[in-house]
Design an enzyme around this catalytic site. Structure first.
Site, PDB file in Angstrom:
ATOM      1  N   CYS A 144       0.862  -1.177   0.000  1.00 55.89           N
ATOM      2  CA  CYS A 144       0.000   0.000   0.000  1.00 55.89           C
ATOM      3  C   CYS A 144       0.898   1.226   0.000  1.00 55.89           C
ATOM      4  O   CYS A 144       1.907   1.248   0.696  1.00 55.89           O
ATOM      5  CB  CYS A 144      -0.865   0.051   1.254  1.00 55.89           C
ATOM      6  N   GLN A 145       0.500   2.265  -0.744  1.00 58.40           N
ATOM      7  CA  GLN A 145       1.303   3.493  -0.742  1.00 58.40           C
ATOM      8  C   GLN A 145       1.109   4.240   0.577  1.00 58.40           C
ATOM      9  O   GLN A 145       2.040   4.809   1.120  1.00 58.40           O
ATOM     10  CB  GLN A 145       0.899   4.378  -1.916  1.00 58.40           C
TER      11      GLN A 145
END
Lengths: 147, 413
Positions: free
Chosen positions: A55-56
């Site tokens: 996930c960013q």
């Protein structure tokens, strides 16, 4: 199993929630609301070991097996509200379910509510990674239950 | 550098040359503000790429037949255009690579690594892209040399005194970005190169964010190497350039082995082709290189000075407009900036900002922009970045500004 208390039943309820939302912006605003409503995780659980990779934004997730019921208790949080709203939907589907039930029910609902493109591996929102993490927990606890 | 001094700059006419910009995203006209990551391509470059495949394509070098000679001529022509573009002394100093990253890795492995001893130092800055950190770390780990980073002030300016203090007898190379991809800061390259030259230390300039925004004259610059990418200067992806001083390039061993880079091969020993071919093993992206030559033509037809003026005026407008948004904080407030506007909007996660902007057809970038140490310095895990290209106009800035105000309201409370 009763339809009302199944992942399929919850998928249907989420579909109904989104049916009223016409454009993508309304859908996102609803997801943002879900994100704001999700109970935050205690800070001591927001640690690197609980981060969902891929996930960013930072998404944390924990799982415990309730020995009495054999169900997984999931908790999750994120520092980004949209990711938090998405993980809230993931929890609505999979929290307090049996590992076998989780593994038997992929999250088809995202396609059904018109957000299917969010759940591909390259997307920065991390929805794909969140679902994968839930499935890994289910696999791990499913194995442990059998052993 | 060919530049029409008083070229009439018509942004509408320029924008019309970019077919990718003529589309709707989520029902809105695309507002493309991610040119710092990669620029869109003008029709002339797209056509040149297609035309080469349609009419002139064959493998280059050593082909006796007409088509191969034509392809070779087009490839050579591209190298001459790049040579002129950066005012290199010789086409032999222009090496085609895949991108700026590969250019830096080439210098690290082929030039610097053989010169390093345990305890030696490589000086970079805190505003480095990972491409100007990791290649040096790799050879540092292999040789026992150490990477040293000169500090950046909280305004986003390189601290020149601290930079100078970090140059010592063990410094073997100095590398820095001409323009920071996060802060937009235009570094005082002449001064930095002078500091290095006083001590006889070679310099690599990461020009990936520079060549598309300001005139580059490598002979005047005095650096030893510069690296840049084609895809950020309106050319195709997959092609980059390393410029190096001929004396260095001739002394350096090859980077990769294979076809084209050899003079004579036996199983006992191989001799190398001359520069630049020594560094260009295997069949390159011939069409990409040819199209990059056309990107140079295109930039020169608009005029790099005219591009710089247009972007500077737009950046000033954007800085003024965005500064008025409550809770918006601009990261990087150097007096000399180009093209880049990085910001945070209150406590809203940059990814949330970008996701909501995308719904309005606005493309910006979020994350660490390949500069994690710099974000750590500013106490951020990530940021949002709008970056400008030649085709952006006031309406793009107005759309961004309006959308950001809306995002702030959506997330409030």
């Amino acid at each position: 199993m009763d339809q009302a208390d199944s992942i399929a039943g919850e998928q249907k309820r989420i579909e109904d929630d989104f049916a009223l939302l016409e454009d993508t912006r309304d859908k996102y605003e609803f997801i943002i609301e879900l994100g704001k409503e999700l109970k935050p995780m205690p800070d001591e659980q927001k640690i690197a070991a609980n981060l969902v990779r891929g996930c960013q934004s930072q998404v944390w997730m924990t799982a415990e097996l309730d020995p009495a019921s054999g169900r997984l208790a999931l908790r999750a949080d994120s520092d980004a509200i949209i990711s938090k709203g998405l993980v809230a939907l993931v929890l609505r589907l999979y929290d307090k379910r049996l590992p076998a039930e989780i593994l038997a029910n992929p999250p088809d609902v995202f396609e059904a509510i018109g957000l299917g493109r969010l759940i591909t591996p390259g997307r920065s929102n991390g929805l794909y990674a969140m679902v994968n993490r839930v499935r890994q927990f289910a696999e791990g606890f499913g194995q442990a239950a059998k052993a | 550098m060919v530049d029409r001094p008083e070229a009439a700059f018509d942004v509408a006419a320029i924008r019309a040359q970019f077919p990718a910009l003529r589309q709707q995203i989520n029902g809105r006209p695309l507002v493309y503000l991610d040119s710092g990551a990669s620029t869109q391509k003008p029709q002339a470059v797209i056509d040149a790429h297609a035309r080469f495949y349609e009419h002139d394509y064959a493998n280059i070098h050593r082909g006796v037949y007409e088509l191969s000679q034509r392809a070779t001529a087009a490839h050579d022509e591209a190298r001459r255009k790049l040579t002129r573009f950066i005012n290199a002394a010789s086409w032999r100093e222009v090496i085609f690579t895949r991108n700026a990253t590969e250019s830096i890795n080439l210098v690290a492995q082929s030039f610097l690594r053989p010169r390093l001893q345990p305890g030696d130092e490589i000086l970079v800055t805190e505003m480095e892209h990972h491409a100007n950190i990791v290649p040096w770390q790799l050879i540092g780990a292999a040789t026992g040399a150490r990477l040293v980073a000169a500090p950046v002030t909280l305004e986003g300016i390189l601290d020149l005194d601290a930079f100078a203090e970090r140059i010592n007898a063990r410094t073997r190379l100095i590398a820095f970005p001409w323009i920071s991809n996060v802060l937009g800061t235009i570094n005082p390259v002449d001064r930095l190169i002078e500091l290095a030259k006083d001590r006889g230390i070679p310099v690599l300039v990461d020009a990936a964010q520079a060549v598309q925004h300001l005139p580059v004259d490598v002979q005047g610059l005095g650096a030893d190497f510069i690296a840049f990418s084609g895809h950020k200067m309106y050319g195709p992806s997959g092609v980059g350039v390393l410029w190096g001083k001929l004396e260095h390039l001739e002394a350096m061993p090859p980077y990769q082995g294979g076809g084209d880079m050899i003079e004579h091969v036996t199983f006992e020993a191989t001799t190398w082709n001359e520069v630049p071919f020594k560094f260009e093993a295997g069949t390159p992206d011939i069409a990409g290189i040819v199209a990059l030559g056309h990107a140079v033509d295109w930039i020169e037809s608009v005029g790099i000075q005219a591009i710089a003026r247009h972007e500077a005026s737009l950046l000033a407008t954007a800085t003024r407009d965005l500064s008025q948004i409550e809770g918006l904080e601009i990261i990087g407030r150097a007096p000399d900036k180009a093209s880049v506007l990085t910001f945070k909007l209150g406590d809203i996660h940059p990814q949330d900002v970008a996701t909501m902007l995308d719904l309005e057809g606005i493309a910006i970038r979020t994350g660490h922009h390949c500069a994690m140490p710099l974000h750590a310095k500013f106490g951020l895990s990530g940021s949002a970045r709008a970056s400008l290209g030649v085709y952006n106009d006031e309406s793009d800035i107005a759309a961004l500004s309006l959308a950001l105000r809306r995002v702030a309201r959506t997330f409030a409370g």
